[in-house]
Write an enzyme that holds these catalytic residues in place. Structure first.
Site, short mmCIF file in Angstrom:
data_model
loop_
_atom_site.label_atom_id
_atom_site.label_comp_id
_atom_site.label_asym_id
_atom_site.label_seq_id
_atom_site.Cartn_x
_atom_site.Cartn_y
_atom_site.Cartn_z
CG HIS A 118 -1.93 0.97 1.36
ND1 HIS A 118 -1.69 2.28 1.70
CD2 HIS A 118 -3.26 0.86 1.17
CE1 HIS A 118 -2.85 2.93 1.71
NE2 HIS A 118 -3.82 2.10 1.40
CG ASP A 195 0.52 -2.30 6.35
OD1 ASP A 195 -0.48 -2.50 7.07
OD2 ASP A 195 0.48 -1.58 5.33
CE LYS A 221 -7.34 -0.06 6.07
NZ LYS A 221 -8.12 0.37 4.90
CB CYS A 359 -3.59 3.17 -1.72
SG CYS A 359 -4.65 4.58 -1.45
C1 LIG Z 1 -2.30 -2.80 3.68
C2 LIG Z 1 -2.67 -1.40 4.07
N1 LIG Z 1 -1.73 -0.61 4.62
C3 LIG Z 1 -2.02 0.65 5.01
C4 LIG Z 1 -3.27 1.17 4.85
C5 LIG Z 1 -3.54 2.57 5.30
O1 LIG Z 1 -4.45 2.53 6.37
P1 LIG Z 1 -5.02 3.89 7.00
O2 LIG Z 1 -5.56 4.67 5.85
O3 LIG Z 1 -6.08 3.42 7.93
O4 LIG Z 1 -3.89 4.55 7.69
C6 LIG Z 1 -4.27 0.39 4.26
C7 LIG Z 1 -5.60 0.97 4.00
O5 LIG Z 1 -6.28 0.57 3.08
C8 LIG Z 1 -3.96 -0.92 3.89
O6 LIG Z 1 -4.89 -1.71 3.34
#
Ligand SMILES: Cc1ncc(COP(=O)(O)O)c(C=O)c1O
Length: 401
Positions: A118, A195, A221, A359
């Site tokens: 991401h 992550d 999430k 993303c």
């Molecule tokens: C794998 C992963 N990392 C990071 C994020 C970023 O999360 P946040 O926007 O809640 O900080 C997401 C959000 O979709 C994600 O799916």
């Protein structure tokens, strides 16, 4: 006890209709819906418990502080951690930024991520590299979207300092062999961040067993409010990680000349925290615990298999990351159609899917596509919903052809 009918009644939004059709919410990878238990916890907090924490001697403040610190214990337990190693953040992105900016790496260091990350697990490291003459390297993917795990060893040089990897791909749903990757990285003395944004909602996670230095996830999430998340760090880092944000609540003493910071995790939580979010997160974890994360995982897996089987039978559909070890996420495209058009047509049937690059633009460029349609499941989704989604997709394909 996993009873889908009872679970569905716990989520008020699921009784909503969209375009005259019952809502089918398959955008859980972006954010999950909230159970009444979480919504009630927020209302109760503001109706009966609201006060600032940690600094008050009055009863309300002490009660709010107890709630907040109880939340820390329960959230820590949920991921197999000690509450002394758990920092509340604004979310996954915030947690990764705190680590990337606080590591105090030597200039010119190399950082390894994967091609499926991401943006939130690329950009903070990329920024660091731009500012410190560093180099960002990527573990490549196999054709089926899985990681070329064996490539990690080849990428590591004496300058490599960090491995930052996603536990589960938000776009492909693939569960990465993080334990194996952590082992390799640790043998070479790397610092490891995982992550967990897409693993914590879908599977049992134990941060001690994973063996990384840092683990991050987002509350929203996993059925909790937005704007709250968790940064777990191995206790050795608590006094070592440089502070990138400073302010009230983090200190032992402050004078005009110098500040002595608090010893524990509080040093990483400057200012008034998201008290409401933390209380909502604790309520969400309590709710997930009552259902059982293993039962949730099994249920989502059944949905995933059912959906994958049916999607595989549609000749116009191509699934990305069509492998075995996956969480409840499917990315696909309809040949000859733009993902936005597919998503827009599905919306007419009340079905919420995500479309676009999710993303993960570098991953999209590896796959040579502009984006995908992504269906991602949660505990409240049903096999009937999957069938309706497949029916609606077939009708949409006809319209698009
Ligand atoms: C794998 C992963 N990392 C990071 C994020 C970023 O999360 P946040 O926007 O809640 O900080 C997401 C959000 O979709 C994600 O799916």
């Amino acid at each position: 006890m996993f009873d889908i009918n009872i679970i569905r009644k716990d989520f008020p939004i699921l009784s909503k209709t969209i375009n005259g059709k019952p809502l089918i919410y398959f955008d859980n990878g972006a954010t999950t819906q909230k159970p009444k238990a979480v919504i009630d916890a927020l209302v109760k907090y503001y109706s009966e418990q609201n006060a600032n924490i940690h600094r008050g001697v009055h009863t309300l403040s002490r009660e709010a502080t107890i709630l907040f610190e109880e939340a820390r214990k329960n959230v820590a337990k949920f991921i197999g951690a000690s509450e002394e190693e758990l920092i509340f953040t604004a979310g996954t992105t915030d947690g990764i930024n705190i680590v990337a900016s606080g590591l105090n790496l030597p200039g010119g260091s190399e950082i390894i991520v994967t091609e499926m990350e991401h943006h939130s697990n690329i950009l903070p490291w990329q920024l660091w590299c731009e500012r410190n003459n560093g180099k960002l390297k990527f573990i490549p993917l196999n054709k089926d979207g899985t990681l070329q795990v064996e490539k990690l060893n080849e990428l590591i040089t004496p300058n490599t300092k960090v491995l930052a990897i996603t536990h589960v791909s938000n776009t492909l749903g693939i569960i990465n062999p993080v334990k194996e990757l952590v082992k390799t990285a640790k043998e070479k003395g790397l610092i490891v961040l995982i992550d967990g944004a897409q693993s914590v909602p879908h599977m049992k996670v134990n941060v001690q067993e994973l063996g990384a230095d840092f683990f991050v996830f987002s509350g929203h999430k996993v059925y909790a409010p937005t704007g709250v998340g968790v940064l777990w760090m191995n206790k050795n880092w608590i006094s070592k990680l440089q502070l990138v944000k400073a302010g009230g609540g983090t200190i032992k003493t402050v004078s005009f000349e110098k500040t002595e910071y608090a010893d524990g995790t509080l040093r990483f939580e400057p200012g008034t925290p998201n008290i409401e979010g933390v209380i909502g997160l604790a309520a969400a974890i309590h709710y997930v615990n009552a259902i059982g994360i293993e039962s949730i995982s099994n249920h989502e897996h059944t949905l995933l298999e059912h959906a994958t089987k049916q999607l595989n039978e549609i000749k116009e559909v191509e699934i990305y990351g069509n492998t075995k070890n996956k969480a409840g996420v499917i990315s696909f495209n309809v040949k000859g159609a733009h993902p936005f058009d597919v998503g827009t047509l599905l919306d007419k049937y009340g079905i919420a899917v995500r479309t676009g690059h999710h993303c993960t633009q570098p991953l999209m460029s590896c796959l040579h596509i502009p984006g995908t349609v992504r269906a991602s499941f949660a505990m409240y989704n049903t096999l009937e919903e999957v069938d309706q989604f497949i029916e609606a997709l077939k009708k949409s394909i006809k319209m698009l052809s």
